[in-house]
Design an enzyme around this catalytic site. Structure first.
Site, PDB file in Angstrom:
ATOM      1  N   GLN A  72      -1.874  34.573  20.353  1.00 39.67           N
ATOM      2  CA  GLN A  72      -2.409  35.907  20.636  1.00 39.67           C
ATOM      3  C   GLN A  72      -3.776  36.245  20.027  1.00 39.67           C
ATOM      4  OE1 GLN A  72      -1.337  40.615  20.021  1.00 39.67           O
ATOM      5  NE2 GLN A  72       0.317  39.205  19.716  1.00 39.67           N
ATOM      6  N   SER A  73      -3.969  35.920  18.738  1.00 46.15           N
ATOM      7  CA  SER A  73      -5.181  36.425  18.073  1.00 46.15           C
ATOM      8  C   SER A  73      -6.459  35.904  18.737  1.00 46.15           C
ATOM      9  CB  SER A  73      -5.162  36.045  16.590  1.00 46.15           C
ATOM     10  OG  SER A  73      -5.152  34.631  16.461  1.00 46.15           O
ATOM     11  N   ASP A 128      -6.942  16.327  26.731  1.00 42.73           N
ATOM     12  CA  ASP A 128      -6.263  15.839  25.535  1.00 42.73           C
ATOM     13  C   ASP A 128      -7.360  15.549  24.514  1.00 42.73           C
ATOM     14  OD1 ASP A 128      -5.032  14.467  23.516  1.00 42.73           O
ATOM     15  OD2 ASP A 128      -3.854  13.145  24.819  1.00 42.73           O
ATOM     16  N   LYS A 130      -7.287  14.327  21.764  1.00 46.79           N
ATOM     17  CA  LYS A 130      -7.147  13.132  20.925  1.00 46.79           C
ATOM     18  C   LYS A 130      -7.359  11.844  21.733  1.00 46.79           C
ATOM     19  CE  LYS A 130      -4.466  15.719  17.679  1.00 46.79           C
ATOM     20  NZ  LYS A 130      -3.215  16.426  17.531  1.00 46.79           N
ATOM     21  N   ASN A 151      -8.150  29.142  16.993  1.00 45.67           N
ATOM     22  CA  ASN A 151      -7.236  29.707  15.993  1.00 45.67           C
ATOM     23  C   ASN A 151      -6.078  28.740  15.750  1.00 45.67           C
ATOM     24  OD1 ASN A 151      -6.172  30.512  18.625  1.00 45.67           O
ATOM     25  ND2 ASN A 151      -4.667  31.725  17.503  1.00 45.67           N
ATOM     26  N   ARG A 159      -8.840  17.601  12.254  1.00 45.79           N
ATOM     27  CA  ARG A 159      -8.055  16.407  12.619  1.00 45.79           C
ATOM     28  C   ARG A 159      -8.377  15.928  14.033  1.00 45.79           C
ATOM     29  NH1 ARG A 159      -4.158  19.137   9.552  1.00 45.79           N
ATOM     30  NH2 ARG A 159      -3.080  20.034  11.354  1.00 45.79           N
ATOM     31  N   VAL A 192       0.184  31.300   9.968  1.00 41.91           N
ATOM     32  CA  VAL A 192       0.481  32.731   9.898  1.00 41.91           C
ATOM     33  C   VAL A 192       0.691  33.315  11.289  1.00 41.91           C
ATOM     34  CG1 VAL A 192      -0.562  34.978   9.351  1.00 41.91           C
ATOM     35  CG2 VAL A 192      -0.683  33.129   7.689  1.00 41.91           C
ATOM     36  N   TYR A 193       1.724  34.137  11.414  1.00 44.06           N
ATOM     37  CA  TYR A 193       1.953  34.920  12.632  1.00 44.06           C
ATOM     38  C   TYR A 193       1.788  36.408  12.304  1.00 44.06           C
ATOM     39  CZ  TYR A 193       3.702  30.940  15.302  1.00 44.06           C
ATOM     40  OH  TYR A 193       3.791  29.751  15.980  1.00 44.06           O
ATOM     41  N   GLU A 194       1.753  37.197  13.355  1.00 41.54           N
ATOM     42  CA  GLU A 194       1.523  38.647  13.265  1.00 41.54           C
ATOM     43  C   GLU A 194       2.142  39.329  12.044  1.00 41.54           C
ATOM     44  OE1 GLU A 194      -0.151  40.973  15.318  1.00 41.54           O
ATOM     45  OE2 GLU A 194       0.497  42.396  13.802  1.00 41.54           O
ATOM     46  N   ASP A 223      -2.710  40.175  14.927  1.00 39.35           N
ATOM     47  CA  ASP A 223      -3.219  39.274  15.965  1.00 39.35           C
ATOM     48  C   ASP A 223      -4.369  39.899  16.755  1.00 39.35           C
ATOM     49  OD1 ASP A 223      -1.614  37.123  15.476  1.00 39.35           O
ATOM     50  OD2 ASP A 223      -0.049  37.716  16.867  1.00 39.35           O
ATOM     51  N   GLY A 302      -4.565  61.711   6.958  1.00 43.87           N
ATOM     52  CA  GLY A 302      -5.719  62.449   6.451  1.00 43.87           C
ATOM     53  C   GLY A 302      -5.314  63.668   5.646  1.00 43.87           C
ATOM     54  N   GLY A 303      -6.224  64.599   5.517  1.00 42.97           N
ATOM     55  CA  GLY A 303      -5.979  65.774   4.694  1.00 42.97           C
ATOM     56  C   GLY A 303      -5.258  66.900   5.416  1.00 42.97           C
ATOM     57  N   GLN A 304      -4.931  66.725   6.687  1.00 38.86           N
ATOM     58  CA  GLN A 304      -4.264  67.784   7.459  1.00 38.86           C
ATOM     59  C   GLN A 304      -2.813  67.361   7.673  1.00 38.86           C
ATOM     60  OE1 GLN A 304      -6.006  70.447   8.105  1.00 38.86           O
ATOM     61  NE2 GLN A 304      -8.116  69.723   7.966  1.00 38.86           N
TER      62      GLN A 304
HETATM   63  N1  CAO Z   1      -5.047  18.135  22.886  1.00 39.75           N
HETATM   64  C1  CAO Z   1      -4.382  17.486  21.917  1.00 39.75           C
HETATM   65  N2  CAO Z   1      -3.813  18.107  20.877  1.00 39.75           N
HETATM   66  C2  CAO Z   1      -3.904  19.452  20.841  1.00 39.75           C
HETATM   67  C3  CAO Z   1      -4.588  20.186  21.824  1.00 39.75           C
HETATM   68  C4  CAO Z   1      -5.178  19.462  22.885  1.00 39.75           C
HETATM   69  N3  CAO Z   1      -5.836  20.070  23.865  1.00 39.75           N
HETATM   70  N4  CAO Z   1      -4.505  21.483  21.510  1.00 39.75           N
HETATM   71  C5  CAO Z   1      -3.799  21.570  20.375  1.00 39.75           C
HETATM   72  N5  CAO Z   1      -3.446  20.343  19.964  1.00 39.75           N
HETATM   73  C6  CAO Z   1      -2.688  20.007  18.760  1.00 39.75           C
HETATM   74  C7  CAO Z   1      -3.432  20.278  17.493  1.00 39.75           C
HETATM   75  O1  CAO Z   1      -4.415  19.310  17.254  1.00 39.75           O
HETATM   76  C8  CAO Z   1      -2.330  20.294  16.473  1.00 39.75           C
HETATM   77  O2  CAO Z   1      -2.015  18.958  16.130  1.00 39.75           O
HETATM   78  P1  CAO Z   1      -1.960  18.387  14.619  1.00 39.75           P
HETATM   79  O3  CAO Z   1      -1.371  19.451  13.768  1.00 39.75           O
HETATM   80  O4  CAO Z   1      -1.070  17.187  14.776  1.00 39.75           O
HETATM   81  O5  CAO Z   1      -3.309  18.033  14.206  1.00 39.75           O
HETATM   82  C9  CAO Z   1      -1.150  20.803  17.274  1.00 39.75           C
HETATM   83  O6  CAO Z   1      -1.552  20.796  18.643  1.00 39.75           O
HETATM   84  C10 CAO Z   1      -0.639  22.188  16.947  1.00 39.75           C
HETATM   85  O7  CAO Z   1      -1.605  23.086  16.516  1.00 39.75           O
HETATM   86  P2  CAO Z   1      -1.192  24.285  15.554  1.00 39.75           P
HETATM   87  O8  CAO Z   1      -0.705  23.745  14.246  1.00 39.75           O
HETATM   88  O9  CAO Z   1      -2.307  25.224  15.478  1.00 39.75           O
HETATM   89  O10 CAO Z   1       0.005  24.978  16.365  1.00 39.75           O
HETATM   90  P3  CAO Z   1       1.430  25.524  15.851  1.00 39.75           P
HETATM   91  O11 CAO Z   1       2.136  25.947  17.082  1.00 39.75           O
HETATM   92  O12 CAO Z   1       2.149  24.573  14.976  1.00 39.75           O
HETATM   93  O13 CAO Z   1       1.062  26.804  14.948  1.00 39.75           O
HETATM   94  C11 CAO Z   1       0.077  28.961  14.554  1.00 39.75           C
HETATM   95  C12 CAO Z   1       0.746  28.019  15.553  1.00 39.75           C
HETATM   96  C13 CAO Z   1      -0.361  30.190  15.302  1.00 39.75           C
HETATM   97  C14 CAO Z   1       1.080  29.360  13.461  1.00 39.75           C
HETATM   98  C15 CAO Z   1      -1.147  28.255  13.927  1.00 39.75           C
HETATM   99  O14 CAO Z   1      -1.976  27.788  14.946  1.00 39.75           O
HETATM  100  C16 CAO Z   1      -1.952  29.145  12.987  1.00 39.75           C
HETATM  101  O15 CAO Z   1      -1.556  29.426  11.861  1.00 39.75           O
HETATM  102  N6  CAO Z   1      -3.135  29.582  13.461  1.00 39.75           N
HETATM  103  C17 CAO Z   1      -4.056  30.377  12.668  1.00 39.75           C
HETATM  104  C18 CAO Z   1      -3.593  31.786  12.514  1.00 39.75           C
HETATM  105  C19 CAO Z   1      -3.358  32.470  13.832  1.00 39.75           C
HETATM  106  O16 CAO Z   1      -4.182  32.529  14.693  1.00 39.75           O
HETATM  107  N7  CAO Z   1      -2.176  33.068  13.936  1.00 39.75           N
HETATM  108  C20 CAO Z   1      -1.916  33.969  15.034  1.00 39.75           C
HETATM  109  C21 CAO Z   1      -1.054  33.392  16.023  1.00 39.75           C
HETATM  110  S1  CAO Z   1      -0.647  34.632  17.190  1.00 39.75           S
HETATM  111  O17 CAO Z   1       0.729  35.281  16.585  1.00 39.75           O
END
Ligand code: CAO
Length: 483
Positions: A72-73, A128, A130, A151, A159, A192-194, A223, A302-304
């Site tokens: 979302q963010s 992809d 990677k 994000n 990585r 981190v999530y919302e 977010d 606020g103050g009201q």
């Molecule tokens: N091709 C290949 N790999 C990809 C890719 C692509 N196009 N897009 C993503 N990936 C891979 C990433 O490289 C990552 O792999 P590695 O960890 O092995 O290097 C993997 O997908 C997952 O990425 P992630 O760790 O960001 O995703 P997650 O679902 O585990 O975590 C979240 C989600 C939101 C908790 C995390 O991204 C985060 O903390 N983001 C920052 C804070 C944030 O924006 N939070 C708000 C989220 S909205 O509620």
């Protein structure tokens, strides 16, 4: 009616005016071209456009965004940039895409509302990141775009090989904008999530009732709030780039974004060191304050003083409530409306400080009146006297509200898979950059278009890319997580 003499004088002045105009034209053409251009852009800006308002393009026309966002963010940020005219190229993992495509699905097999409402005005390409060929495509995209927005969890971009050093070397003009949960410090590596952000940013400890646990709010301040902050940072970085010619890193930590939105509570924390917070109803009730800012229920920030009061139908309708503010300048009309004209002069009620210890009784009395009317009746009556009130609108009422449709704040879009759906349009209205809300893209809908038309790959190269696995799912496709 003009006389004969007057007509002749008129004709003569016309001829003289024409001659004078010719003279001006002549002298103008004598000005050297360089000087003339200087006159046009004396303040460094182009000449004001003569095009009708809203027809001179969009605010961010020409800005190219490499959108590496998910959930979302980040998507909130890039959707706003898209609304303003930026070309957002969303990179998604082949066969999987943004995880929210499959989360909270309401129609089997179709992109969820979670995804569609956050990814309008974007194009989708599957890569992809990677895969070696995928990396090569990304390099071309980095060279092509102005901004990379991501994000991912901390370290994920590195990585992939997309470090700041690599990006900056490949395209020194590129702005790299990130959302992370926390800024540098003990928690910088956390995902981190919302609600984590709402809690860590100070919002939850100050939300809810005094005698209950901390509460998170329905508004996604962690977010969407942080996405909004990031969009602001990006636009500022683009503006600075005009002078410096180089990109920079833009970081918005969700904890910081939430704290920014909760700054009035940090204000109160400092006031608390100097004495009780008199506008909090607990002050009037004689409940002592602790060391930190308490939860204040529905007290006005606020103050009201203000509170949420029941309206007609509250027994069956969970949203038959109104927020009522006893703003000091309209205290007289409030007293008249609720049938307490004597409160206007009674020393126990006539002044704001006198009312503070009696707020609960005052709001109970006002509620006796609001309960006899619907929330909209209360709103209409109070508006006549400039008394600030706000009906508690349900999401159903908002979805059906005509004025929000008319302004483009709530927009209906058509999607080839799921049909019509409602989304929130651009909350920022500009007189010369009119937002056109477009549906979200299907996964990889624009892959070929971007590879050939944007990045210039030939048909032969495209065929090679197709068999490389860079834009198609691996043999065993990873499953989109369904919630
Ligand atoms: N091709 C290949 N790999 C990809 C890719 C692509 N196009 N897009 C993503 N990936 C891979 C990433 O490289 C990552 O792999 P590695 O960890 O092995 O290097 C993997 O997908 C997952 O990425 P992630 O760790 O960001 O995703 P997650 O679902 O585990 O975590 C979240 C989600 C939101 C908790 C995390 O991204 C985060 O903390 N983001 C920052 C804070 C944030 O924006 N939070 C708000 C989220 S909205 O509620």
């Amino acid at each position: 009616m003009a006389t004969g003499k007057a007509k002749t004088t008129k004709r003569r002045t016309k001829v003289m005016a024409k001659k004078a105009a010719k003279k001006v034209l002549k002298s103008k053409t004598k000005v050297p071209a360089k000087k003339a251009a200087k006159v046009v852009s004396a303040n460094g800006l182009p000449k004001p456009s003569a095009k009708p308002w809203g027809q001179a393009g969009k605010a961010l026309d020409g800005v190219k965004v490499l959108d590496f966002t998910h959930v979302q963010s980040g998507p909130t940020c890039t959707q706003l940039l898209g609304y303003m005219g930026a070309d957002c190229i969303k990179v998604e993992r082949p066969g999987v895409g943004d995880i929210t495509r499959g989360q909270l699905r309401d129609i089997k097999g179709q992109d969820s509302l979670y995804f569609t409402m956050l990814n309008g005005n974007k194009r989708s390409i599957t890569i992809d990141s990677k895969n070696p060929k995928g990396k090569e495509i990304l390099e071309r995209l980095i060279k092509h775009c102005d901004v990379l927005v991501e994000n991912f969890a901390p370290g994920a971009l590195d990585r992939m090989g997309l470090t700041w050093e690599y990006i900056h070397k490949t395209n020194p003009r590129m702005i790299v904008a990130s959302v992370k949960g926390f800024g540098p410090g003990p928690y910088e590596d956390c995902k981190v999530y919302e609600n984590v952000a709402q809690c860590a940013g100070g919002a939850a400890s100050t939300t809810g009732f005094r005698d209950g646990p901390p509460l998170v709010t329905g508004a996604q301040i962690g977010d969407s709030g942080t996405g909004l902050h990031l969009a602001f940072g990006i636009v500022c970085a683009l503006y600075q780039r005009q002078r410096t010619g180089r990109g920079q890193k833009v970081l918005c930590a969700m904890q910081d974004g939430v704290l920014n939105l909760a700054r009035v509570k940090l204000r109160d924390q400092q006031r608390l060191a100097r004495g009780p917070l008199s506008e909090y109803s607990q002050y009037g009730e004689g409940v002592p304050f602790g060391k930190a800012v308490p939860r204040a229920g529905n007290d006005s920030g606020g103050g009201q003083p203000g509170w949420i009061l029941k309206c007609k139908g509250w027994e069956t309708d969970p949203d038959a409530y109104i927020y009522f503010i006893t703003q000091a300048p309209v205290w007289g009309p409030i007293c008249d409306l609720i049938g307490k004209p004597e409160w206007k002069t009674d020393p126990d009620y006539a002044t704001p400080p006198a009312r503070l210890p009696r707020l609960r009784h005052i709001f109970d009395t006002i509620e006796g009146w609001t309960k006899t009317k619907s929330k909209f009746e209360v709103m209409n009556i109070c508006n006549e006297y400039d008394i600030p009130v706000g009906p508690i609108l349900s999401m159903k009422e908002i979805a059906e509200e005509k004025s929000l449709r008319d302004t483009g704040t709530v927009v209906e879009v058509d999607h080839p898979g799921r049909g019509k759906y409602l989304t929130v349009g651009n909350p920022v209205k500009m007189s010369d950059s009119i937002t056109e809300v477009k549906r979200s893209p299907l996964l990889g809908e624009h892959t070929e278009e971007i590879l050939t038309k944007v990045l210039g790959y030939s048909a032969k190269e495209l065929a090679e890319i197709k068999i490389s696995g860079a834009i198609t799912p691996p043999e065993k496709p990873a499953k989109a997580e369904a919630a």
